[in-house]
Design an enzyme around this catalytic site. Structure first.
Site, PDB file in Angstrom:
ATOM      1  N   LYS A  78       0.888  -1.177   0.000  1.00 26.91           N
ATOM      2  CA  LYS A  78       0.000   0.000   0.000  1.00 26.91           C
ATOM      3  C   LYS A  78       0.913   1.209   0.000  1.00 26.91           C
ATOM      4  CE  LYS A  78      -3.246   1.827   3.580  1.00 26.91           C
ATOM      5  NZ  LYS A  78      -3.505   3.100   3.044  1.00 26.91           N
TER       6      LYS A  78
HETATM    7  P1  FBP Z   1      -6.483   7.497   3.903  1.00 30.05           P
HETATM    8  O1  FBP Z   1      -7.086   6.899   2.669  1.00 30.05           O
HETATM    9  O2  FBP Z   1      -7.482   8.243   4.704  1.00 30.05           O
HETATM   10  O3  FBP Z   1      -5.245   8.309   3.559  1.00 30.05           O
HETATM   11  O4  FBP Z   1      -6.048   6.266   4.817  1.00 30.05           O
HETATM   12  C1  FBP Z   1      -4.943   5.470   4.500  1.00 30.05           C
HETATM   13  C2  FBP Z   1      -4.002   5.416   5.683  1.00 30.05           C
HETATM   14  O5  FBP Z   1      -2.875   4.619   5.407  1.00 30.05           O
HETATM   15  C3  FBP Z   1      -4.645   4.921   6.969  1.00 30.05           C
HETATM   16  O6  FBP Z   1      -4.679   3.530   7.044  1.00 30.05           O
HETATM   17  C4  FBP Z   1      -3.799   5.577   7.982  1.00 30.05           C
HETATM   18  O7  FBP Z   1      -4.478   5.826   9.168  1.00 30.05           O
HETATM   19  C5  FBP Z   1      -3.420   6.867   7.347  1.00 30.05           C
HETATM   20  O8  FBP Z   1      -3.540   6.721   5.958  1.00 30.05           O
HETATM   21  C6  FBP Z   1      -2.022   7.279   7.668  1.00 30.05           C
HETATM   22  O9  FBP Z   1      -1.788   8.507   7.049  1.00 30.05           O
HETATM   23  P2  FBP Z   1      -0.482   9.348   7.283  1.00 30.05           P
HETATM   24  O10 FBP Z   1       0.436   8.552   8.140  1.00 30.05           O
HETATM   25  O11 FBP Z   1       0.065   9.587   5.912  1.00 30.05           O
HETATM   26  O12 FBP Z   1      -0.947  10.595   7.929  1.00 30.05           O
END
Ligand code: FBP
Length: 262
Positions: free
Chosen positions: A177
């Site tokens: 991811k």
């Molecule tokens: P989003 O689609 O809202 O960006 O979520 C994906 C994700 O990986 C979540 O699982 C996680 O909580 C968040 O983004 C972490 O985002 P970051 O560390 O970039 O702030």
């Protein structure tokens, strides 16, 4: 690598993970625009949409809510996480074992790796244990592969994202991811570097329907296998509507216009 096309994490070889670990990662700030989004039951309801292959949550939310949805959703247990209160070098504590995730009904597990962090070595060792435990249970492993740390300022440059997807292959994740590198060409590079590991895009902060769907379309056209998305779904008033459109773009491979019209 295990044949994950035979697991609930995929549908026709594609992936649409609905991520809802933000209460830990970002805190209540993510819920302020839409207070009802703080209720995990609302996102579990959204995860019953046929486009969603799995819902990704932390242990506590899984224990409290998954039993009410186990017949209609598939559970991906996120095994590590950090709060936004942590101000140090990027790191993520392991808060659940593969054994316990399996016991409470998860069919796959997720782990964040901050390549480039001063904690990369320890995180990689933790990942080793989790990946091998997951293999013992035939559970697919999804790596949230987010290069960031002291020496790494721009974590969405094409070369950095390609390195992120490659780390997932090298370390034994079934799905990488990664953040959107900003272009279809950037995503193609990431997909090529990931080899047999499936690459999915991380959703990012909420944007317009069109902008969001166009990035998803670019990912699919680049050979990416889908999406692991949070805010762009559950921060919307009507998560079902955007999931209908995502179903079209990801699984039916329609144009963005066709998805929006439907
Ligand atoms: P989003 O689609 O809202 O960006 O979520 C994906 C994700 O990986 C979540 O699982 C996680 O909580 C968040 O983004 C972490 O985002 P970051 O560390 O970039 O702030």
């Amino acid at each position: 690598m295990i044949p994950i096309d035979e697991t609930p994490l995929t549908r026709d070889g594609k992936v649409l993970i609905l991520a809802y670990d933000h209460g830990l990662e970002h805190g209540p700030a993510d819920f302020t625009g839409l207070p009802e989004s703080a209720d995990p039951a609302r996102t579990f309801e959204a995860a019953t949409h046929p486009a969603v292959t799995s819902i990704a949550v932390q242990k506590g939310v899984a224990e409290a809510y998954y039993p009410s949805y186990e017949d209609d959703t598939d559970l991906l247990l996120k095994l590590n996480g950090t709060s936004n209160l942590w101000m140090g070098e990027p790191d993520s504590s392991v808060n659940c074992s593969v054994e316990y995730a399996h016991e409470i009904g998860a069919s796959s597990v997720g782990f964040t790796l901050y390549g480039g962090s001063n904690h990369e070595v320890e995180m990689t060792e933790e990942f080793r244990e989790i990946q091998e435990d997951a293999r013992a249970h035939d559970m697919p492993v999804v790596m949230w592969s987010y290069p960031r740390g002291q020496g790494l300022k721009n974590d969405t440059k094409s070369d950095v994202i390609a390195y992120a997807s490659r780390l997932a292959l090298e370390l034994g994740a079934d799905v990488a991811k990664v953040k959107y590198p900003g272009s279809k060409a950037g995503m193609e590079h990431a997909v090529q570097m990931a080899g047999k590991t499936k690459v999915v895009m991380s959703g990012g902060s909420k944007t317009s329907d069109r902008e969001f769907l166009e990035s998803v379309k670019a990912v699919i056209d680049a050979g990416g296998k889908g999406l692991a998305v949070g805010r762009n779904v559950w921060q919307r008033e009507n998560p079902t509507q955007i999931l209908d459109a995502l179903e079209k773009v990801i699984f039916e491979e329609t144009t963005v216009d066709a998805a929006l019209e439907a």
